[in-house]
Structures are given as structure tokens and as C-alpha cells.
Design a protein around this motif. Sequence first.
Motif, mmCIF file in Angstrom:
data_model
loop_
_atom_site.group_PDB
_atom_site.id
_atom_site.type_symbol
_atom_site.label_atom_id
_atom_site.label_comp_id
_atom_site.label_asym_id
_atom_site.label_seq_id
_atom_site.Cartn_x
_atom_site.Cartn_y
_atom_site.Cartn_z
ATOM 1 N N PHE A 82 -30.447 10.677 -13.859
ATOM 2 C CA PHE A 82 -31.219 11.481 -14.815
ATOM 3 C C PHE A 82 -30.301 11.945 -15.950
ATOM 4 O O PHE A 82 -29.214 12.448 -15.696
ATOM 5 N N ARG A 83 -30.756 11.770 -17.169
ATOM 6 C CA ARG A 83 -29.965 12.216 -18.321
ATOM 7 C C ARG A 83 -30.907 12.851 -19.329
ATOM 8 O O ARG A 83 -31.858 12.211 -19.776
ATOM 9 N N ASN A 84 -30.601 14.080 -19.669
ATOM 10 C CA ASN A 84 -31.462 14.774 -20.633
ATOM 11 C C ASN A 84 -31.095 14.303 -22.041
ATOM 12 O O ASN A 84 -30.491 15.041 -22.816
ATOM 13 N N PHE B 187 -38.681 2.568 -26.177
ATOM 14 C CA PHE B 187 -39.389 2.153 -24.962
ATOM 15 C C PHE B 187 -38.537 2.475 -23.736
ATOM 16 O O PHE B 187 -38.126 3.619 -23.576
ATOM 17 N N ILE B 188 -38.210 1.488 -22.892
ATOM 18 C CA ILE B 188 -37.446 1.810 -21.677
ATOM 19 C C ILE B 188 -35.938 1.638 -21.889
ATOM 20 O O ILE B 188 -35.182 1.527 -20.932
ATOM 21 N N PHE B 189 -35.512 1.640 -23.160
ATOM 22 C CA PHE B 189 -34.066 1.500 -23.429
ATOM 23 C C PHE B 189 -33.346 2.825 -23.184
ATOM 24 O O PHE B 189 -32.333 2.869 -22.498
ATOM 25 N N ARG B 190 -33.860 3.888 -23.774
ATOM 26 C CA ARG B 190 -33.185 5.187 -23.608
ATOM 27 C C ARG B 190 -34.153 6.160 -22.949
ATOM 28 O O ARG B 190 -35.027 6.725 -23.587
ATOM 29 N N LEU B 191 -33.974 6.325 -21.649
ATOM 30 C CA LEU B 191 -34.877 7.132 -20.839
ATOM 31 C C LEU B 191 -34.197 8.413 -20.391
ATOM 32 O O LEU B 191 -32.966 8.515 -20.420
ATOM 33 N N ARG B 192 -35.005 9.354 -19.914
ATOM 34 C CA ARG B 192 -34.414 10.546 -19.288
ATOM 35 C C ARG B 192 -34.341 10.365 -17.773
ATOM 36 O O ARG B 192 -33.515 10.983 -17.114
ATOM 37 N N GLU B 193 -35.229 9.551 -17.237
ATOM 38 C CA GLU B 193 -35.147 9.194 -15.809
ATOM 39 C C GLU B 193 -34.963 7.685 -15.762
ATOM 40 O O GLU B 193 -35.822 6.933 -16.235
ATOM 41 N N LEU B 194 -33.839 7.240 -15.241
ATOM 42 C CA LEU B 194 -33.505 5.820 -15.278
ATOM 43 C C LEU B 194 -33.032 5.362 -13.909
ATOM 44 O O LEU B 194 -32.860 6.176 -12.999
ATOM 45 N N GLU B 195 -32.819 4.076 -13.784
ATOM 46 C CA GLU B 195 -32.326 3.556 -12.509
ATOM 47 C C GLU B 195 -31.082 2.716 -12.787
ATOM 48 O O GLU B 195 -31.020 2.013 -13.805
ATOM 49 N N GLU C 218 -25.954 -1.491 -26.146
ATOM 50 C CA GLU C 218 -25.460 -1.653 -24.776
ATOM 51 C C GLU C 218 -26.576 -2.006 -23.787
ATOM 52 O O GLU C 218 -27.636 -1.384 -23.762
ATOM 53 N N LEU C 219 -26.270 -3.020 -22.974
ATOM 54 C CA LEU C 219 -27.154 -3.362 -21.854
ATOM 55 C C LEU C 219 -26.496 -2.862 -20.568
ATOM 56 O O LEU C 219 -27.101 -2.126 -19.793
ATOM 57 N N TRP C 220 -25.228 -3.248 -20.367
ATOM 58 C CA TRP C 220 -24.491 -2.873 -19.166
ATOM 59 C C TRP C 220 -23.071 -2.446 -19.561
ATOM 60 O O TRP C 220 -22.610 -2.737 -20.664
ATOM 61 N N PRO D 278 -18.708 -2.111 -12.331
ATOM 62 C CA PRO D 278 -19.789 -2.742 -13.095
ATOM 63 C C PRO D 278 -21.054 -1.893 -12.959
ATOM 64 O O PRO D 278 -21.494 -1.630 -11.843
ATOM 65 N N SER D 279 -21.575 -1.427 -14.085
ATOM 66 C CA SER D 279 -22.722 -0.514 -14.048
ATOM 67 C C SER D 279 -23.871 -1.122 -14.849
ATOM 68 O O SER D 279 -23.741 -1.368 -16.046
ATOM 69 N N LEU D 280 -24.968 -1.377 -14.154
ATOM 70 C CA LEU D 280 -26.096 -2.058 -14.800
ATOM 71 C C LEU D 280 -27.343 -1.188 -14.743
ATOM 72 O O LEU D 280 -27.767 -0.785 -13.655
ATOM 73 N N GLY D 281 -27.903 -0.891 -15.887
ATOM 74 C CA GLY D 281 -29.148 -0.130 -15.929
ATOM 75 C C GLY D 281 -30.309 -1.065 -15.595
ATOM 76 O O GLY D 281 -30.433 -2.136 -16.185
ATOM 77 N N VAL D 282 -31.147 -0.640 -14.640
ATOM 78 C CA VAL D 282 -32.267 -1.494 -14.242
ATOM 79 C C VAL D 282 -33.287 -1.601 -15.383
ATOM 80 O O VAL D 282 -33.768 -2.684 -15.707
HETATM 81 P P1 ATP Z 1 -25.349 4.768 -24.160
HETATM 82 O O1 ATP Z 1 -24.040 4.684 -24.914
HETATM 83 O O2 ATP Z 1 -26.344 3.754 -24.606
HETATM 84 O O3 ATP Z 1 -25.893 6.164 -24.110
HETATM 85 P P2 ATP Z 1 -23.783 4.951 -21.815
HETATM 86 O O4 ATP Z 1 -22.510 4.295 -22.262
HETATM 87 O O5 ATP Z 1 -23.829 6.417 -21.763
HETATM 88 O O6 ATP Z 1 -25.030 4.371 -22.653
HETATM 89 P P3 ATP Z 1 -23.269 4.394 -19.082
HETATM 90 O O7 ATP Z 1 -22.883 5.793 -18.787
HETATM 91 O O8 ATP Z 1 -22.183 3.371 -19.176
HETATM 92 O O9 ATP Z 1 -24.175 4.344 -20.398
HETATM 93 O O10 ATP Z 1 -24.370 3.958 -18.007
HETATM 94 C C1 ATP Z 1 -24.368 2.705 -17.366
HETATM 95 C C2 ATP Z 1 -25.636 1.935 -17.660
HETATM 96 O O11 ATP Z 1 -26.789 2.740 -17.374
HETATM 97 C C3 ATP Z 1 -25.810 1.546 -19.122
HETATM 98 O O12 ATP Z 1 -25.079 0.371 -19.417
HETATM 99 C C4 ATP Z 1 -27.296 1.347 -19.207
HETATM 100 O O13 ATP Z 1 -27.671 0.080 -18.698
HETATM 101 C C5 ATP Z 1 -27.838 2.414 -18.279
HETATM 102 N N1 ATP Z 1 -28.244 3.619 -19.036
HETATM 103 C C6 ATP Z 1 -27.452 4.624 -19.457
HETATM 104 N N2 ATP Z 1 -28.165 5.569 -20.079
HETATM 105 C C7 ATP Z 1 -29.456 5.150 -20.048
HETATM 106 C C8 ATP Z 1 -30.688 5.705 -20.505
HETATM 107 N N3 ATP Z 1 -30.721 6.900 -21.112
HETATM 108 N N4 ATP Z 1 -31.828 5.007 -20.294
HETATM 109 C C9 ATP Z 1 -31.810 3.815 -19.658
HETATM 110 N N5 ATP Z 1 -30.675 3.249 -19.198
HETATM 111 C C10 ATP Z 1 -29.508 3.902 -19.382
#
Ligand code: ATP
Length: 459
Positions: free
Chosen positions: A196-198, A205-213, A281-283, A322-326
Motif C-alpha cells: 500500500f502506498r499513499n 489506470f493501474i500504473f500508479r495505484l494506492r493498493e498494489l500487488e 518503470e515496469l519493474w 528483483p521486484s515486479l509489480g503485478v
Molecule cells: P515509481 O518510481 O514509479 O514510483 P518505485 O521506484 O517507487 O516506482 P519500487 O519501490 O521499486 O517502485 O517498487 C517495485 C515495483 O512495484 C515497481 O517496479 C512497480 O512495478 C510496482 N509499483 C510501485 N509503486 C506502484 C504503484 N503506486 N502502483 C502500482 N505498482 C507500483
Amino acid sequence: MKETATHPNMEKIISLAKRRGFVFPGSEIYGGLAGTFDYGPYGVALKNNIKSLWWNMFVDLRDNMYGVDAAILMNTKVWESSGHIEGFSDPLIECKKCKHRFRADHVQKKPKKDAQGKVIEGEDVWTCEHCGTKNDMKEPQQFNMMFKTHAGASEDAMTVYLRPETAGGIFMNYKNVIDSVHPKLPFGIAQIGKAFRNEIAPRDFIFRLRELEQMEVEYFVRPDEWEQAFDEWRIRMHEYADIIGIAKDTLHELEVLPEDRAHYSKRTVDFEFDYPFGRKELWGLAYRTDFDLSVHEKSSGVELKYLDEATKEKFIPHVIEPSLGVDRTVLAVLLSAYREDDLGGDKRVYLAFPPAIAPVKAMVSPLLKNKPELVEKARSVYKDLKKVIPQIMWDDNGNIGKRYRRQDEIGTPFCITIDFDTLGETAELKDTVTLRDRDTGTQKRIAISDIARHITDVL
Ligand code: ATP
């Protein structure tokens, strides 16, 4: 970005996702909640396939990889020690006029020009995206993105945080895994779960969420082996992208500059994807050194060193993550799979998912739904197939052409139709069906007894 066959604009994807039951806005009938989306029947199937392929490739098919599923709520000391309470923040600016808030590092500034159109060095113009006011914002401040809540019913209930990344739960279980399964270095602990990120400005769309996986691995190595492990994971991440249908020329590595790296990282490579709204960023792949285990050892007083049985040496392993956002993966996969073409003179839209992640592998239908003998035969084909390949669907709504188009739009690789020849109208075609290929729209006849093998071979 220009719209092409493989790069639709976001409106098309968002509308297809809603129309066909992939992704819906969260709490929609109450006007939604920013930064939240819900996955519908095909979205959840797609997401589950993406996650199980990842688990299969990164855990089950490797040696020395162990899964955990840690609690989302953790002792607050976890986040104090890891530096998240102090440092998990983004710079925020606020428009003085309309009070709208923006992420300072995402705000576009334009150079100021003089009457002759020459750029005035050092003078930028910031225009509020919401009300259009120019250059009238408060000084940037740091905004912590962790969601706070309370554990317990008493008045002085403890403040706890919803985890902002799944990694914390992995580090909390490093000692448990060592003590229970006794792995030898290098080894990894994997977890898939919600974070969870506020976010100051959830969007796209589902790129920048507050509740993510997230799907994360913490890979523990000897300190002098980190570079080799880092390079190996880079390759694995590209392989995974390939398997889920993300084309090589849409995925780019970015070496993150030291000043832009997270506080725990000594090297980060972002895997960026060409979204319609830009290359983003994707991953991420990070070298977290021994930062986390060292701070948790210091703060908890519990030894987190690894004992090398052979040399009797004790040390804190280093970590590659390796950190991958679903959700970003689902978006990249939808964008990569989207196609428009002409089929038999008609425009159509289809999702060219690799069969392994397609939410539905095949649709079975009777040519006509008002002929009981066709329906009965089709039902029995459907029932038998479903035992072998569970992601099979029955559809007898509308005419056959409409059924095919619906399946194209959800990316079903095969459609199986039971017709009068199946029943023996043409003697030599008895017990055969038509098998339609999603991408070409072509059909061939195949024996009922061969369908399951044909589909599982492709999967
Ligand atoms: P960004 O710079 O886009 O805010 P971040 O560098 O903070 O991303 P990480 O902390 O590296 O992201 O998180 C690992 C992965 O989690 C990201 O590569 C992405 O796939 C996913 N992720 C991070 N923040 C979000 C979000 N708010 N919504 C959806 N997916 C996210």
C-alpha cells in the motif's frame, strides 16, 4: 506516442478492460476511490496466470528458492529500522490557489521566454495542472507514503502501517527460513502480496495505484557474489518478459543514478516499458547490500548472521531484489497483446496473449443453441475438456460470429464448435469439431479425442 497495432491509446485499453470484465474502477457506484481498481472475472484469471508463471519460473523450477506469505500488518519497529518511517516519502508541492497537491518530481516545468522568444536561463514556469495558475506554489515538502492504521481496541491502540513493499515480510522471515529449512547460500525467499502506498497523485489506470500487488524475491548471496547474481537476475527478468508477451523492443533497462536510488540500494536497474503515456518503470532490480539484515539485527538484538558450516565463517549475506509489480505487469501485458485488424472484411479487436497467460484457453460451443442434439454433444465435449484444462468456457449466446469476436476480445486462443458433421452428417467427419485459431481466424477440423493434447501442447 503514435497509436499502432501494438500500442493502442489508454482509452481503448481502459474501455476494453471494463467492457470485457478485466478491470473496473474501485467502488464505482459511489464515485470510485482514487488509486484503487478491482479485477473482474477475466482480469483475475489473467493476473493469477501471470503470478503462477512467475512463481513457477522464479520459485518452483529453481533450486534453493523458498516461498513465504507474511502478514501485511507488522510490528512498527520493522519500518522504523528499515528507514521507511523516516524516508519512504515523495516530494510534494501544493498550488497556493486551488490547494491541489502534486508530486514535485513529476511536475513539468517549461522554460520562460523573453519577448523575442529566447529562453531566460534559470527561469522556469510551473503551471498548475488543475487550475492553470502560474508559479504560485508552496515550498516542496516531503510526504510519507505509508498508510497508518491502529491495531487493538483500546484508546491508546498501537499505530501500525500497511506494508509499502512486500520485502519487509521477507526479511522478517529470513531467520525462520534458515532455522526451518537450512538453505545454503545462495538462496532466495519469494513472496507475492499486496502493498500500500499513499501516492500523492495516483494515475494512469493501474500504473500508479494506492493498493498494489508485488512479486518480490530477496536473493541472499555472499558479499563478493552480488554482481554475478545481479546479472543473472537481469537475464531472468528479460526471460520472464518474453514468456508473458512483452516484446524486447518495448522493454528498456535504465541504470538509476545514485541520487535517485532508494536509501537501501547501492545499484538499481529499472526495467522500463513503453506505455502510451511514456517510457516508465515496469519493474526494478536492486542491490540492497546487507542493509536490511544489518539494521534489523542491530535494532532487534537478534543475530541474523549466516553460518557457513564448511568454513565456520559467520556473516550477513548481501541481497539482490528483483521486484515486479503485478498491476503494472497486467497493464504491460494488455498493451502488448492488443491488436486491431480486418477479418473477412470486418474490423476486429483481439488480445494476442501467449496461451499460457490467456484467461480462457478455449471456448466450446454448439453451432446452434436450439438444436438439442448439438447442445448435448457440445456439453459432453466441454465437460471432458474441463477436467483436463480447467480454464475452458462454455458460450452459446448469440450467433457463432459474435461468440468468436467476444472470445477474440478476451484473448481466447481457441474456439471449438460442434456442428452437424460432428454428429455424423458427413460420415467421415463424425466426432470431429472445428478448431478456430484466434490470431488468424482460420479453422481446421480435429478429432474430439485430439483436442486436449493439441491445446496442452500449445500451453
Ligand atoms: P515509481 O518510481 O514509479 O514510483 P518505485 O521506484 O517507487 O516506482 P519500487 O519501490 O521499486 O517502485 O517498487 C517495485 C515495483 O512495484 C515497481 O517496479 C512497480 O512495478 C510496482 N509499483 C510501485 N509503486 C506502484 C504503484 N503506486 N502502483 C502500482 N505498482 C507500483
